[in-house]
Write a protein that holds these residues in place. Structure first.
Motif, PDB file in Angstrom:
ATOM      1  N   GLN A 494      20.314-115.714 -37.255  1.00 18.81           N
ATOM      2  CA  GLN A 494      20.816-116.825 -36.434  1.00 18.81           C
ATOM      3  C   GLN A 494      21.652-116.298 -35.274  1.00 18.81           C
ATOM      4  OE1 GLN A 494      22.927-119.251 -39.278  1.00 18.81           O
ATOM      5  NE2 GLN A 494      21.104-120.473 -39.821  1.00 18.81           N
ATOM      6  N   SER A 495      22.452-115.266 -35.543  1.00 18.69           N
ATOM      7  CA  SER A 495      23.278-114.678 -34.498  1.00 18.69           C
ATOM      8  C   SER A 495      22.401-114.044 -33.422  1.00 18.69           C
ATOM      9  CB  SER A 495      24.224-113.639 -35.097  1.00 18.69           C
ATOM     10  OG  SER A 495      24.953-112.977 -34.093  1.00 18.69           O
ATOM     11  N   PHE A 496      21.368-113.324 -33.862  1.00 21.51           N
ATOM     12  CA  PHE A 496      20.457-112.707 -32.904  1.00 21.51           C
ATOM     13  C   PHE A 496      19.777-113.763 -32.026  1.00 21.51           C
ATOM     14  CE2 PHE A 496      19.408-108.471 -35.263  1.00 21.51           C
ATOM     15  CZ  PHE A 496      20.758-108.142 -35.241  1.00 21.51           C
ATOM     16  N   ASP A 497      19.356-114.845 -32.653  1.00 21.63           N
ATOM     17  CA  ASP A 497      18.635-115.905 -31.934  1.00 21.63           C
ATOM     18  C   ASP A 497      19.523-116.635 -30.931  1.00 21.63           C
ATOM     19  OD1 ASP A 497      16.386-115.267 -33.355  1.00 21.63           O
ATOM     20  OD2 ASP A 497      16.643-116.866 -34.848  1.00 21.63           O
ATOM     21  N   THR A 500      19.956-114.888 -26.595  1.00 19.13           N
ATOM     22  CA  THR A 500      18.589-114.582 -26.155  1.00 19.13           C
ATOM     23  C   THR A 500      18.528-113.522 -25.068  1.00 19.13           C
ATOM     24  OG1 THR A 500      18.738-116.441 -24.600  1.00 19.13           O
ATOM     25  CG2 THR A 500      17.747-116.871 -26.772  1.00 19.13           C
ATOM     26  N   ASN A 501      19.623-113.332 -24.340  1.00 21.35           N
ATOM     27  CA  ASN A 501      19.617-112.366 -23.237  1.00 21.35           C
ATOM     28  C   ASN A 501      20.001-110.948 -23.687  1.00 21.35           C
ATOM     29  OD1 ASN A 501      18.895-114.318 -21.348  1.00 21.35           O
ATOM     30  ND2 ASN A 501      21.042-114.914 -20.996  1.00 21.35           N
ATOM     31  N   THR A 502      20.311-110.791 -24.967  1.00 19.45           N
ATOM     32  CA  THR A 502      20.721-109.488 -25.496  1.00 19.45           C
ATOM     33  C   THR A 502      19.500-108.717 -25.984  1.00 19.45           C
ATOM     34  OG1 THR A 502      22.820-110.439 -26.204  1.00 19.45           O
ATOM     35  CG2 THR A 502      22.223-108.321 -27.160  1.00 19.45           C
ATOM     36  N   THR A 503      19.456-107.424 -25.706  1.00 19.49           N
ATOM     37  CA  THR A 503      18.326-106.597 -26.123  1.00 19.49           C
ATOM     38  C   THR A 503      18.357-106.355 -27.626  1.00 19.49           C
ATOM     39  OG1 THR A 503      19.515-104.514 -25.806  1.00 19.49           O
ATOM     40  CG2 THR A 503      18.355-105.426 -23.897  1.00 19.49           C
ATOM     41  N   ARG A 504      17.203-105.988 -28.143  1.00 17.41           N
ATOM     42  CA  ARG A 504      17.120-105.686 -29.581  1.00 17.41           C
ATOM     43  C   ARG A 504      18.035-104.515 -29.946  1.00 17.41           C
ATOM     44  NH1 ARG A 504      15.804-109.056 -33.527  1.00 17.41           N
ATOM     45  NH2 ARG A 504      15.174-107.945 -35.405  1.00 17.41           N
ATOM     46  N   GLU A 505      18.106-103.533 -29.087  1.00 20.80           N
ATOM     47  CA  GLU A 505      18.990-102.389 -29.339  1.00 20.80           C
ATOM     48  C   GLU A 505      20.441-102.842 -29.458  1.00 20.80           C
ATOM     49  OE1 GLU A 505      20.614 -98.275 -27.224  1.00 20.80           O
ATOM     50  OE2 GLU A 505      18.890 -99.331 -26.370  1.00 20.80           O
ATOM     51  N   HIS A 507      21.525-105.853 -30.257  1.00 16.83           N
ATOM     52  CA  HIS A 507      21.671-106.652 -31.474  1.00 16.83           C
ATOM     53  C   HIS A 507      21.906-105.744 -32.688  1.00 16.83           C
ATOM     54  CE1 HIS A 507      21.125-110.662 -30.088  1.00 16.83           C
ATOM     55  NE2 HIS A 507      19.839-110.538 -29.726  1.00 16.83           N
ATOM     56  N   LEU A 508      21.029-104.757 -32.863  1.00 14.17           N
ATOM     57  CA  LEU A 508      21.132-103.877 -34.027  1.00 14.17           C
ATOM     58  C   LEU A 508      22.350-102.961 -33.927  1.00 14.17           C
ATOM     59  CD1 LEU A 508      17.353-102.954 -34.444  1.00 14.17           C
ATOM     60  CD2 LEU A 508      18.705-104.514 -35.853  1.00 14.17           C
ATOM     61  N   GLY A 509      22.689-102.545 -32.702  1.00 15.98           N
ATOM     62  CA  GLY A 509      23.894-101.734 -32.523  1.00 15.98           C
ATOM     63  C   GLY A 509      25.146-102.521 -32.872  1.00 15.98           C
ATOM     64  N   ASN A 510      25.183-103.792 -32.491  1.00 16.17           N
ATOM     65  CA  ASN A 510      26.322-104.640 -32.825  1.00 16.17           C
ATOM     66  C   ASN A 510      26.412-104.861 -34.337  1.00 16.17           C
ATOM     67  OD1 ASN A 510      27.034-104.902 -30.137  1.00 16.17           O
ATOM     68  ND2 ASN A 510      25.921-106.826 -29.849  1.00 16.17           N
ATOM     69  N   LEU A 511      25.246-105.039 -34.982  1.00 14.17           N
ATOM     70  CA  LEU A 511      25.240-105.205 -36.435  1.00 14.17           C
ATOM     71  C   LEU A 511      25.785-103.951 -37.113  1.00 14.17           C
ATOM     72  CD1 LEU A 511      24.473-106.631 -39.073  1.00 14.17           C
ATOM     73  CD2 LEU A 511      22.141-105.738 -38.785  1.00 14.17           C
ATOM     74  N   PHE A 512      25.339-102.790 -36.653  1.00 15.52           N
ATOM     75  CA  PHE A 512      25.829-101.523 -37.210  1.00 15.52           C
ATOM     76  C   PHE A 512      27.345-101.429 -37.041  1.00 15.52           C
ATOM     77  CE2 PHE A 512      26.768 -96.951 -36.910  1.00 15.52           C
ATOM     78  CZ  PHE A 512      26.163 -96.492 -38.078  1.00 15.52           C
ATOM     79  N   TRP A 513      27.845-101.811 -35.866  1.00 15.36           N
ATOM     80  CA  TRP A 513      29.290-101.771 -35.598  1.00 15.36           C
ATOM     81  C   TRP A 513      30.051-102.683 -36.555  1.00 15.36           C
ATOM     82  CZ3 TRP A 513      32.944-105.410 -34.295  1.00 15.36           C
ATOM     83  CH2 TRP A 513      34.154-104.944 -33.762  1.00 15.36           C
TER      84      TRP A 513
END
Length: 525
Positions: A494-497, A500-505, A507-513
């Motif tokens: 839901q956060s990723f969705d 919409t203007n954020t890249t996949r990299e 998104h996953l980098g923020n999740l890792f953080w």
């Protein structure tokens, strides 16, 4: 009747042979591991703590156990491959297999070298003596890999002829350098590090509530003095600074000393070491076991670890457990690996740290009445070294290096990071504001949130066959050692969705953080 005699005669003939072999084997190994094994040690622990009948529901799940034992033995979190392999293993022996694999890995020896160096030479955690760390740990890794007995390590340290230009990288000379080779410093450090005896106060005065006197302190210090060059058979004397009082070497138990014909600094200290190993209180073994227990459970059997000789902690269930484990340690031949395997194979070590447990968690009181029980695992803060190596492991970067202490920039970064995140007691560690900011905004951590600085992120971003769910789950496995729960997966998607203007990299980098800044990542639980 005749038939009965015929049947029993072969057994009667074999019995003396069996008895002979039994006596030969037990006599030959009586000072080593005749009747001691990891299984015996783990059962002893569980019987003493009442955890031999623990309900299966109170144990940590597979992911929690693997993370805990990997942090404790390897000094880092498990890799993605290690997590997948363990969670897919349905064998009843998977815990023992994982423990055995870790115990025979190079990273285990490196981790335990740091642990014992910190116990024996804590001064090396300060900037003043930081240069000692690498050489001392390199020597210790080498000795641990060779299976050197614990008592032999102590002998090698305390009988080192450090006056003859010994090599720092192949000897434990750092113990003497950290204590400035002063007899009083060496006496205080040796008794605290190897016997769990705190003589610090006795150096200056007699304390009314202390077992040890000022005279005993300086008599112990005299073992580290230099014998007279022209009187080799005469024990040296040490003088108390700013006084005229002088003392010859004397053992803390007032045991009579048989002086050798030729007395030098090595033979003088060997007298002290031989007494340490033969001492009736078994403080050498008790101190080692007590410190190991604190490493694996977060709290020692007897607290504080450097005050084992107090009269008030000589009785009770805690003292009895320590006595039993110390006796097993001695019978094993001071085998550190066997004691470690016995501890981490016990039910007590497997207990969950879940707050649903009936145990409210408290600092151990060795004087408290009632049974000594552990009903849930203690949540512990990670050491600086564990945190640094775990961050690299989560990013699929190598943390097991052959150039430990080589003096390169990589080592300097690890050393600096570990110093910044140094903790005194793992069970009471709390992050300072500066430490929290370093994890949130430091350049090292920020680099790990990009595919250029994180091989794990680069790998999943370049994989055309991984779904969004699988990518998210992989980040969870890398950082937390477990699969993402359904609720977590839903929230992350839901956060990723929503961005919409954020890249996949990103998104996953923020999740890792987010995950590496969570309490779940920053603690051993």
């Amino acid at each position: 009747m005749a038939d009965q005699n015929t049947r029993t005669q072969p057994m009667m003939r074999l019995l003396p042979v069996w008895l002979f072999l039994f006596l030969v084997v037990t006599t030959a190994t009586s000072s080593h591991a005749a009747d001691v094994s990891p299984l015996v040690i783990s059962r002893l622990i569980d019987q003493r703590l009442g955890s031999d009948t623990t309900n299966q529901s109170q144990f940590a799940d597979d992911a929690e156990f693997l993370r805990r034992v990997t942090l404790d033995l390897a000094g880092r979190i498990p890799t993605i491959v290690e997590v997948h392999d363990y969670l897919s293993n349905t064998s009843e022996s998977r815990r023992i297999e994982a423990i055995d694999r870790l115990l025979h890995s190079g990273v285990y020896y490196r981790n335990m070298a740091t642990f014992w160096r910190r116990a024996w030479v804590p001064q090396a955690d300060t900037p003043e003596f930081d240069t000692i760390t690498a050489d001392f740990e390199r020597w210790l890794v080498h000795r641990l890999q060779k299976g050197t007995r614990y008592d032999e390590l102590v002998v090698e340290i305390l009988t080192l002829d450090h006056d003859n230009n010994v090599q720092a990288s192949t000897t434990p000379v750092g113990f003497y350098d950290a204590n400035l080779s002063k007899p009083e410093n060496l006496a205080a450090s040796a008794t605290r590090a190897f016997l769990g005896i705190n003589l610090d106060c006795a150096q200056c005065h007699d304390h009314p509530f202390s077992r040890w006197t000022r005279e005993q302190f300086w008599q112990t210090a005299a073992f580290f003095a230099q014998p007279h060059t022209n009187e080799k058979s005469q024990p040296p004397k040490v003088r108390i600074p700013d006084t005229k009082k002088e003392y010859e070497p004397a053992l803390l138990t007032k045991t009579k000393i048989e002086w050798p014909q030729k007395l030098d600094s090595v033979s003088l200290r060997l007298i002290l070491v031989d007494w340490m190993r033969a001492n009736e209180e078994q403080l050498l073994a008790k101190n080692a076991v007590n410190r190991l227990w604190a490493h694996y459970f977060g709290e020692a059997i007897i607290e504080p670890v450097d005050d084992l000789s107090r009269d008030e902690v000589q009785t009770g269930e805690r003292a009895q457990l320590l006595n039993d484990l110390s006796a097993a340690f001695i019978a094993s031949g001071y085998d550190l690996d066997m004691m470690t395997e016995g501890i981490v194979s016990s039910n007590a070590y497997r207990l969950s740290s879940s707050p649903q447990s009936t145990n409210k968690g408290s600092k151990p009181d060795p004087d408290a009445p009632g049974p000594f029980r552990i009903t849930r695992a203690t949540v512990r803060g990670l050491t600086g070294e564990q945190l640094y190596d775990s961050l690299l492991t989560a990013a699929s970067l190598p943390s097991e290096r052959s150039d430990v202490g080589s003096g390169g920039s990589e080592r300097s970064q690890r050393s600096e990071f570990a110093s910044r995140f140094y903790i005194e007691n793992s069970f009471s560690a709390e992050r300072s504001i500066s430490q929290a900011l370093t994890l949130m905004n430091g350049s090292f951590v920020n680099e790990l949130t990009t595919k250029q600085g994180n091989l794990m992120l680069a790998s999943i971003l370049s994989s055309p066959f991984m779904s969004s769910d699988e990518q998210i789950d992989t980040v969870f496995i890398a950082a937390l050692g477990r699969h993402a729960r359904d609720a977590e997966l839903k929230v992350v998607k839901q956060s990723f969705d929503s961005y919409t203007n954020t890249t996949r990299e990103s998104h996953l980098g923020n999740l890792f953080w987010v995950l590496i800044n969570s309490s779940e990542f920053n603690t051993n639980h």
